[in-house]
Design a protein around this motif. Structure first.
Motif, PDB file in Angstrom:
ATOM      1  N   PRO A 179     -41.109   4.685  28.564  1.00  0.00           N
ATOM      2  CA  PRO A 179     -39.756   5.632  28.173  1.00  0.00           C
ATOM      3  C   PRO A 179     -39.373   7.411  29.973  1.00  0.00           C
ATOM      4  O   PRO A 179     -38.423   7.296  29.979  1.00  0.00           O
ATOM      5  N   TYR A 180     -40.663   7.240  29.683  1.00  0.00           N
ATOM      6  CA  TYR A 180     -41.169   8.708  31.051  1.00  0.00           C
ATOM      7  C   TYR A 180     -40.546   7.813  31.941  1.00  0.00           C
ATOM      8  O   TYR A 180     -39.455   8.936  32.903  1.00  0.00           O
ATOM      9  N   ASP A 181     -41.184   6.881  32.734  1.00  0.00           N
ATOM     10  CA  ASP A 181     -40.244   6.273  34.085  1.00  0.00           C
ATOM     11  C   ASP A 181     -38.899   5.603  33.961  1.00  0.00           C
ATOM     12  O   ASP A 181     -37.970   5.833  34.342  1.00  0.00           O
ATOM     13  N   LYS A 182     -38.117   6.020  32.823  1.00  0.00           N
ATOM     14  CA  LYS A 182     -36.937   5.237  32.331  1.00  0.00           C
ATOM     15  C   LYS A 182     -36.140   6.843  32.269  1.00  0.00           C
ATOM     16  O   LYS A 182     -35.326   6.647  33.381  1.00  0.00           O
ATOM     17  N   ALA A 183     -36.029   7.612  32.041  1.00  0.00           N
ATOM     18  CA  ALA A 183     -35.920   9.126  32.348  1.00  0.00           C
ATOM     19  C   ALA A 183     -35.926   9.851  33.477  1.00  0.00           C
ATOM     20  O   ALA A 183     -34.926   9.804  33.951  1.00  0.00           O
ATOM     21  N   VAL A 184     -37.190   9.203  34.272  1.00  0.00           N
ATOM     22  CA  VAL A 184     -37.130   9.620  35.267  1.00  0.00           C
ATOM     23  C   VAL A 184     -36.069   8.753  36.322  1.00  0.00           C
ATOM     24  O   VAL A 184     -35.240   9.933  37.229  1.00  0.00           O
ATOM     25  N   GLU A 185     -36.029   7.411  36.309  1.00  0.00           N
ATOM     26  CA  GLU A 185     -35.063   6.803  37.091  1.00  0.00           C
ATOM     27  C   GLU A 185     -33.133   7.243  36.988  1.00  0.00           C
ATOM     28  O   GLU A 185     -32.555   6.981  38.096  1.00  0.00           O
ATOM     29  N   ALA A 186     -33.012   7.284  35.172  1.00  0.00           N
ATOM     30  CA  ALA A 186     -32.615   7.794  34.869  1.00  0.00           C
ATOM     31  C   ALA A 186     -31.531   8.945  35.647  1.00  0.00           C
ATOM     32  O   ALA A 186     -30.576   9.265  36.639  1.00  0.00           O
ATOM     33  N   ARG A 187     -32.817   9.994  35.618  1.00  0.00           N
ATOM     34  CA  ARG A 187     -32.015  11.379  36.242  1.00  0.00           C
ATOM     35  C   ARG A 187     -32.312  11.182  38.080  1.00  0.00           C
ATOM     36  O   ARG A 187     -30.935  12.068  38.678  1.00  0.00           O
ATOM     37  N   MET A 188     -32.995  10.387  38.475  1.00  0.00           N
ATOM     38  CA  MET A 188     -32.691  10.551  40.106  1.00  0.00           C
ATOM     39  C   MET A 188     -31.356   9.593  40.402  1.00  0.00           C
ATOM     40  O   MET A 188     -30.294   9.774  41.317  1.00  0.00           O
ATOM     41  N   ALA A 189     -30.788   8.745  39.295  1.00  0.00           N
ATOM     42  CA  ALA A 189     -29.851   7.560  39.721  1.00  0.00           C
ATOM     43  C   ALA A 189     -28.962   8.642  39.904  1.00  0.00           C
ATOM     44  O   ALA A 189     -27.381   8.724  40.110  1.00  0.00           O
ATOM     45  N   THR A 190     -28.483  10.105  38.587  1.00  0.00           N
ATOM     46  CA  THR A 190     -27.571  11.180  38.263  1.00  0.00           C
ATOM     47  C   THR A 190     -27.677  11.602  39.556  1.00  0.00           C
ATOM     48  O   THR A 190     -26.921  11.817  40.206  1.00  0.00           O
ATOM     49  N   GLU A 191     -28.664  12.539  40.201  1.00  0.00           N
ATOM     50  CA  GLU A 191     -29.099  13.140  41.303  1.00  0.00           C
ATOM     51  C   GLU A 191     -28.498  12.421  42.242  1.00  0.00           C
ATOM     52  O   GLU A 191     -28.133  12.970  42.904  1.00  0.00           O
TER      53      GLU A 191
END
Length: 208
Positions: free
Chosen positions: A112-124
């Motif tokens: 879930p940490y990796d998923k959270a990071v991927e989601a934040r990167m996509a938002t950025e």
């Protein structure tokens, strides 16, 4: 930020005796902490030290030595992108909201940490695209605002512009004297006593 939270947590413990012993201490201390200018901050501390005889090593003087980490008068010109002293922990919670919870085991945390990071990167990446695909709307012709508009992504620039607008609308000046060579002004905020305003000298260029 963490030091400020630590100070607020232990402030009552260190100042309880003074608040109980002197009826006006709490108000004077509050005025010092909430000073809007460095001049107010320094003069109000001098008043506190003189009235209550604070010595080197006391809680108040130690807090003064750490002023660059918490004092409103010193930090007011620092841009924190809207984050408050409690905002850091709230930001961390919102970062992982929907991905982990209090029951998530440590060995289950990585995915879930990796998923959270991927989601934040996509938002950025989306914010970067929106920034490059549009020009910032400026509220003034000041080059400082224009420079910020060229450096910040759209969301951060909107936060900056809000603070910038509030700050500039609150500023004013008075002409002290004027000659062929120089104009002298007093510059300050509308809600600040004029004794704390700054003197500014503007030299006029001579026409050839």
């Amino acid at each position: 930020m963490l030091l400020f939270m630590h100070i607020k947590k232990h402030e009552t413990e260190h100042l309880r005796f003074l608040k109980v012993s002197y009826s006006d201490f709490q108000e004077l201390h509050k005025q010092w902490v909430n000073s809007n200018t460095v001049e107010e901050f320094e003069s109000r501390l001098e008043l506190l030290c003189g009235k209550y005889n604070f010595q080197s090593g006391s809680w108040i003087t130690e807090m003064y030595n750490q002023r660059k980490y918490w004092a409103k008068a010193i930090l007011k010109d620092c841009f924190f992108a809207g984050m408050t002293s409690s905002g850091r922990s709230e930001s961390i919670h919102s970062y992982f909201d929907g991905y982990v919870n209090s029951k998530t085991m440590l060995n289950e945390f990585v995915i879930p940490y990796d998923k959270a990071v991927e989601a934040r990167m996509a938002t950025e990446e989306d914010e970067d695209f929106r920034t490059m695909d549009s020009k910032p709307t400026l509220s003034s012709v000041n080059p400082i605002e224009a420079k910020a508009g060229s450096r910040y992504i759209k969301n951060l620039f909107d936060l900056f512009k809000k603070e910038w607008t509030e700050a500039t609308l609150n500023l004013t000046h008075e002409t002290v004297s004027k000659s062929l060579e120089e104009i002298k002004y007093k510059v300050g905020q509308l809600d600040i006593d004029k004794i704390y305003w700054r003197n500014v000298n503007f030299r006029l260029s001579k026409k050839k």
